[in-house]
Design an enzyme around this catalytic site. Structure first.
Site, PDB file in Angstrom:
ATOM      1  N   SER A  10       5.377  -6.999   3.272  1.00  0.00           N
ATOM      2  CA  SER A  10       5.987  -7.349   4.560  1.00  0.00           C
ATOM      3  C   SER A  10       6.740  -8.682   4.444  1.00  0.00           C
ATOM      4  O   SER A  10       6.485  -9.487   3.545  1.00  0.00           O
ATOM      5  CB  SER A  10       4.914  -7.404   5.640  1.00  0.00           C
ATOM      6  OG  SER A  10       3.850  -8.226   5.214  1.00  0.00           O
ATOM      7  N   GLU A  62      -4.927  -3.878  -1.801  1.00  0.00           N
ATOM      8  CA  GLU A  62      -6.372  -3.656  -1.763  1.00  0.00           C
ATOM      9  C   GLU A  62      -6.733  -2.428  -0.923  1.00  0.00           C
ATOM     10  O   GLU A  62      -7.887  -2.047  -0.822  1.00  0.00           O
ATOM     11  CB  GLU A  62      -7.102  -4.912  -1.247  1.00  0.00           C
ATOM     12  CG  GLU A  62      -6.773  -5.337   0.182  1.00  0.00           C
ATOM     13  CD  GLU A  62      -5.519  -6.220   0.282  1.00  0.00           C
ATOM     14  OE1 GLU A  62      -4.528  -5.941  -0.425  1.00  0.00           O
ATOM     15  OE2 GLU A  62      -5.524  -7.154   1.105  1.00  0.00           O
ATOM     16  N   ARG A  63      -5.697  -1.793  -0.312  1.00  0.00           N
ATOM     17  CA  ARG A  63      -5.997  -0.636   0.543  1.00  0.00           C
ATOM     18  C   ARG A  63      -6.027   0.678  -0.235  1.00  0.00           C
ATOM     19  O   ARG A  63      -6.697   1.616   0.169  1.00  0.00           O
ATOM     20  CB  ARG A  63      -4.980  -0.558   1.686  1.00  0.00           C
ATOM     21  CG  ARG A  63      -5.240  -1.647   2.727  1.00  0.00           C
ATOM     22  CD  ARG A  63      -4.262  -1.540   3.857  1.00  0.00           C
ATOM     23  NE  ARG A  63      -3.345  -2.671   3.833  1.00  0.00           N
ATOM     24  CZ  ARG A  63      -2.319  -2.816   4.653  1.00  0.00           C
ATOM     25  NH1 ARG A  63      -2.071  -1.911   5.565  1.00  0.00           N
ATOM     26  NH2 ARG A  63      -1.549  -3.865   4.575  1.00  0.00           N
ATOM     27  N   LYS A  86      -1.220  -6.890  -9.285  1.00  0.00           N
ATOM     28  CA  LYS A  86      -2.163  -7.070  -8.162  1.00  0.00           C
ATOM     29  C   LYS A  86      -1.747  -6.062  -7.095  1.00  0.00           C
ATOM     30  O   LYS A  86      -0.868  -6.323  -6.274  1.00  0.00           O
ATOM     31  CB  LYS A  86      -2.061  -8.504  -7.635  1.00  0.00           C
ATOM     32  CG  LYS A  86      -3.287  -9.051  -6.916  1.00  0.00           C
ATOM     33  CD  LYS A  86      -3.777  -8.271  -5.740  1.00  0.00           C
ATOM     34  CE  LYS A  86      -2.949  -8.380  -4.502  1.00  0.00           C
ATOM     35  NZ  LYS A  86      -3.399  -7.471  -3.417  1.00  0.00           N
ATOM     36  N   PHE A 104       0.819  -1.227   0.000  1.00  0.00           N
ATOM     37  CA  PHE A 104       0.000   0.000   0.000  1.00  0.00           C
ATOM     38  C   PHE A 104       0.846   1.268   0.000  1.00  0.00           C
ATOM     39  O   PHE A 104       0.360   2.337  -0.373  1.00  0.00           O
ATOM     40  CB  PHE A 104      -0.937   0.017   1.227  1.00  0.00           C
ATOM     41  CG  PHE A 104      -0.260   0.477   2.494  1.00  0.00           C
ATOM     42  CD1 PHE A 104      -0.187   1.833   2.793  1.00  0.00           C
ATOM     43  CD2 PHE A 104       0.330  -0.420   3.373  1.00  0.00           C
ATOM     44  CE1 PHE A 104       0.451   2.279   3.944  1.00  0.00           C
ATOM     45  CE2 PHE A 104       0.970   0.009   4.527  1.00  0.00           C
ATOM     46  CZ  PHE A 104       1.030   1.364   4.810  1.00  0.00           C
ATOM     47  N   CYS A 162       9.519   1.888   3.387  1.00  0.00           N
ATOM     48  CA  CYS A 162      10.494   0.822   3.673  1.00  0.00           C
ATOM     49  C   CYS A 162      11.897   1.407   3.773  1.00  0.00           C
ATOM     50  O   CYS A 162      12.799   0.764   4.274  1.00  0.00           O
ATOM     51  CB  CYS A 162      10.443  -0.250   2.605  1.00  0.00           C
ATOM     52  SG  CYS A 162      11.043   0.349   1.035  1.00  0.00           S
TER      53      CYS A 162
HETATM   54  P1  NAD Z   1       1.564  -6.574   3.020  1.00  0.00           P
HETATM   55  O1  NAD Z   1       2.587  -7.646   3.125  1.00  0.00           O
HETATM   56  O2  NAD Z   1       0.435  -6.571   3.999  1.00  0.00           O
HETATM   57  O3  NAD Z   1       0.862  -6.596   1.579  1.00  0.00           O
HETATM   58  C1  NAD Z   1       1.624  -6.624   0.398  1.00  0.00           C
HETATM   59  C2  NAD Z   1       0.831  -7.362  -0.674  1.00  0.00           C
HETATM   60  O4  NAD Z   1       0.629  -8.714  -0.245  1.00  0.00           O
HETATM   61  C3  NAD Z   1      -0.556  -6.766  -0.932  1.00  0.00           C
HETATM   62  O5  NAD Z   1      -0.783  -6.740  -2.314  1.00  0.00           O
HETATM   63  C4  NAD Z   1      -1.485  -7.707  -0.205  1.00  0.00           C
HETATM   64  O6  NAD Z   1      -2.755  -7.819  -0.821  1.00  0.00           O
HETATM   65  C5  NAD Z   1      -0.751  -9.040  -0.273  1.00  0.00           C
HETATM   66  N1  NAD Z   1      -1.050  -9.902   0.885  1.00  0.00           N
HETATM   67  C6  NAD Z   1      -1.370  -9.507   2.143  1.00  0.00           C
HETATM   68  N2  NAD Z   1      -1.565 -10.573   2.934  1.00  0.00           N
HETATM   69  C7  NAD Z   1      -1.341 -11.666   2.175  1.00  0.00           C
HETATM   70  C8  NAD Z   1      -1.373 -13.068   2.442  1.00  0.00           C
HETATM   71  N3  NAD Z   1      -1.668 -13.559   3.651  1.00  0.00           N
HETATM   72  N4  NAD Z   1      -1.083 -13.911   1.434  1.00  0.00           N
HETATM   73  C9  NAD Z   1      -0.781 -13.438   0.212  1.00  0.00           C
HETATM   74  N5  NAD Z   1      -0.739 -12.124  -0.090  1.00  0.00           N
HETATM   75  C10 NAD Z   1      -1.001 -11.240   0.880  1.00  0.00           C
HETATM   76  O7  NAD Z   1       2.352  -5.184   3.046  1.00  0.00           O
HETATM   77  P2  NAD Z   1       1.750  -3.725   3.162  1.00  0.00           P
HETATM   78  O8  NAD Z   1       1.261  -3.507   4.551  1.00  0.00           O
HETATM   79  O9  NAD Z   1       0.845  -3.446   2.038  1.00  0.00           O
HETATM   80  O10 NAD Z   1       3.061  -2.855   2.921  1.00  0.00           O
HETATM   81  C11 NAD Z   1       3.956  -2.507   3.931  1.00  0.00           C
HETATM   82  C12 NAD Z   1       5.126  -3.457   4.005  1.00  0.00           C
HETATM   83  O11 NAD Z   1       5.820  -3.470   2.758  1.00  0.00           O
HETATM   84  C13 NAD Z   1       6.149  -3.031   5.032  1.00  0.00           C
HETATM   85  O12 NAD Z   1       6.621  -4.183   5.674  1.00  0.00           O
HETATM   86  C14 NAD Z   1       7.245  -2.385   4.211  1.00  0.00           C
HETATM   87  O13 NAD Z   1       8.508  -2.375   4.804  1.00  0.00           O
HETATM   88  C15 NAD Z   1       7.206  -3.248   2.997  1.00  0.00           C
HETATM   89  N6  NAD Z   1       7.830  -2.588   1.868  1.00  0.00           N
HETATM   90  C16 NAD Z   1       9.031  -3.052   1.453  1.00  0.00           C
HETATM   91  C17 NAD Z   1       9.670  -2.441   0.395  1.00  0.00           C
HETATM   92  C18 NAD Z   1      10.987  -2.952  -0.086  1.00  0.00           C
HETATM   93  O14 NAD Z   1      11.390  -2.571  -1.171  1.00  0.00           O
HETATM   94  N7  NAD Z   1      11.684  -3.786   0.647  1.00  0.00           N
HETATM   95  C19 NAD Z   1       9.076  -1.352  -0.244  1.00  0.00           C
HETATM   96  C20 NAD Z   1       7.837  -0.905   0.206  1.00  0.00           C
HETATM   97  C21 NAD Z   1       7.213  -1.546   1.264  1.00  0.00           C
END
Ligand code: NAD
Length: 498
Positions: A225, A175-176, A172, A148, A280
């Site tokens: 994450s 969804e937020r 994909k 998100f 991040c």
């Molecule tokens: P998230 O892991 O909750 O969601 C990321 C994606 O995974 C979304 O599209 C979501 O729909 C999907 N998802 C969520 N739960 C899932 C599940 N159980 N099974 C399969 N798919 C699932 O992350 P977020 O809260 O949207 O974003 C924040 C996180 O992303 C933080 O941890 C941040 O550090 C990280 N981030 C990392 C980078 C990097 O380059 N390393 C960059 C930006 C954000």
């Protein structure tokens, strides 16, 4: 209520089935709902992508670049509207949303150079009458699953490189805040891309699992994450896919005794609290070296943090806005509770923060926590909110070991006037991206982006030449055009060029 549907070739039917609510984090109101799809929606997208991809792959790279140029122009022309839409769903302030779009566009600019970047290698006369050449070919259909916190930048990082390289792409998004990714796909079509080249499917785990298991999607790029990143990496690899999966972070800023503290405080305020800490590459941990540095830094940080203005995302004077959802606000506040229970000192407490006139918004006040130690859970884990933790180090070696030993290894920064210390730090620290007097060291688009340890699973980085490698496979051709007759060599012995 506004409805956000999948963006598929041939248009999408009205939203039916499961949906997810989209908040306006500044007001605390639900402003839209997004469709949550599964395997059937994905199959429609794959069918359309398979129809168009072979033709796109054989479209010459200069023509592919022209679509990228036009897309860049259209995004620039629509930037203000995109930034406002982005900030209304994410909560980051509009200026920061401009930055989100701009950093994505920079990768599109790199993708405009695809004819040059895709040139292969050639060796004439590798053996008698033998030439060898290598080329990079697209994989077919690439998929991107994005978080998100950068709803414009990260999708553009992925689809810009994948599509320029000759792939079709299925995105994909989170969804937020899914509206901007859909808008980008609309603009891509307007830029002259064929229908089906860039499609957007919405969903949660059900859709992600469908992508992970789909036999016609050979490559997946994920950002989110770490636990989910690890899951994506393992399940994707089990299904023989190429996967890069970038995870969470806990970036440290090491402050040496000789650093310019006014500059450091200014940098830290932006890097720790900008976008409500939901980056991040934020700097949520500061490591002053020596007690004297810690005390001087703390004395300067306190007034600077008190001076931060928290506001709605359209407030031009606000330094940062709300966090993304009520659940996330509760989670950030729970981490501050944990830090307190663990014995850290809550110097400035952002819990229970309420913005006058916007009491239902998801605001968290800026928080400063001192006397944090490496054993604490609140240090070990990512908080992803406007919270800055101070971990005091006795000396350079201890400061170097903290980010090096942390489970995450995304970014790190050192603030110093000492070139030797900076050089030593950059070469020895066990982290993927290093800033020297640069608080948020996101590499420019022609270098590549990627963290280490639990911040990045897989071995190829995003964008730049690494991104191009990820979205293509190398083919090596050895050719001989004999002018008749044999060369007398024994065909039963492995050929050598000698
Ligand atoms: P998230 O892991 O909750 O969601 C990321 C994606 O995974 C979304 O599209 C979501 O729909 C999907 N998802 C969520 N739960 C899932 C599940 N159980 N099974 C399969 N798919 C699932 O992350 P977020 O809260 O949207 O974003 C924040 C996180 O992303 C933080 O941890 C941040 O550090 C990280 N981030 C990392 C980078 C990097 O380059 N390393 C960059 C930006 C954000």
């Amino acid at each position: 209520m506004r409805q956000i549907n999948h963006f598929l070739a041939g248009g999408a039917a009205p939203v039916t089935g499961r949906t997810h609510k989209i908040w306006n984090p500044s007001t605390g109101e639900v402003q839209a709902e997004v469709a949550l799809g599964g395997a059937d929606v994905l199959q429609q997208a794959v069918d359309a992508a398979m129809k168009i991809q072979p033709e796109w792959a054989t479209t010459n790279p200069q023509r592919r670049a022209r679509v990228m140029f036009e897309f860049k122009r259209l995004v620039e022309a629509n930037k203000q509207a995109l930034a406002e839409l982005l900030s209304s769903e994410h909560g980051k302030v509009v200026d920061d949303a401009h930055g989100d779009i701009q950093r994505g566009l920079e990768v599109i600019e790199f993708a405009c150079g695809i004819p040059q970047a895709l040139k292969g290698e050639y060796t004439q006369g590798a053996g008698p009458g033998i030439d060898v050449y290598s080329m990079r070919q697209p994989l077919g259909i690439g998929a991107g699953i994005t978080p998100f916190n950068f709803p414009a930048m990260i999708p553009m990082w992925m689809f810009g490189m994948a599509i320029a390289a000759g792939n079709a792409f299925i995105l994909k998004p989170s969804e937020r805040d899914p509206s901007v990714p859909v808008r980008l796909a609309e603009l891509f079509l307007e830029a002259g891309a064929p229908e089906g080249l860039l499609q957007v499917v919405h969903g949660d785990k059900e859709m992600v699992d469908a992508i992970l298991d789909h036999p016609d999607i050979p490559a997946i790029s994920f950002v989110g994450s770490s636990d989910i990143a690890h899951y994506i990496y393992s399940r994707g690899a089990e299904n023989s896919k190429r996967v890069q999966a970038f995870g969470g972070a806990k970036n440290h800023g090491v402050v040496m005794p000789d650093a310019d503290l006014d500059q450091v405080v200014n940098d830290l305020a932006g890097a720790a609290f900008g976008s409500a800490g939901e980056r991040c590459m934020a700097l949520p941990v500061v490591v002053p070296v020596g007690e004297d540095t810690a005390e001087r830094l703390k004395a300067k940080l306190i007034p600077a943090i008190h001076a931060l203005r928290v506001g709605v995302s359209t407030d031009k004077d606000a330094h940062y806005g709300p966090v993304v959802t009520p659940e996330h606000k509760a989670r950030v506040e729970a981490w501050i509770d944990t830090a307190e229970k663990e014995g850290a000192e809550i110097v400035i407490d952002g819990r229970g923060f309420s913005l006058q006139g916007h009491e239902q918004g998801f605001f968290v006040g800026p928080t400063l926590i001192d006397r944090v130690t490496p054993e604490m859970d609140s240090y070990h884990n990512e908080i992803f909110g406007p919270v800055l933790q101070i971990v005091r180090a006795r000396d350079f070696e201890e400061a170097l070991s903290l980010p090096s030993k942390h489970q995450y290894g995304n970014g790190v920064a050192i603030f110093t006037r000492n070139g030797h210390a900076a050089r030593e730090f950059a070469s020895r620290v066990n982290v993927g991206m290093v800033g020297i007097n640069v608080p948020i060291p996101v590499p420019v688009s022609y270098h590549s982006f990627g963290g280490w340890k639990r911040s990045g699973f897989g071995d190829i980085d995003q964008y730049g030449m690494e991104g191009l490698r990820f979205w293509t496979k190398g083919k090596k051709v050895t050719q001989r055009w004999p002018d008749g007759g044999g060369d007398g060599s024994n065909a039963f012995v492995i050929p050598t060029m000698g």
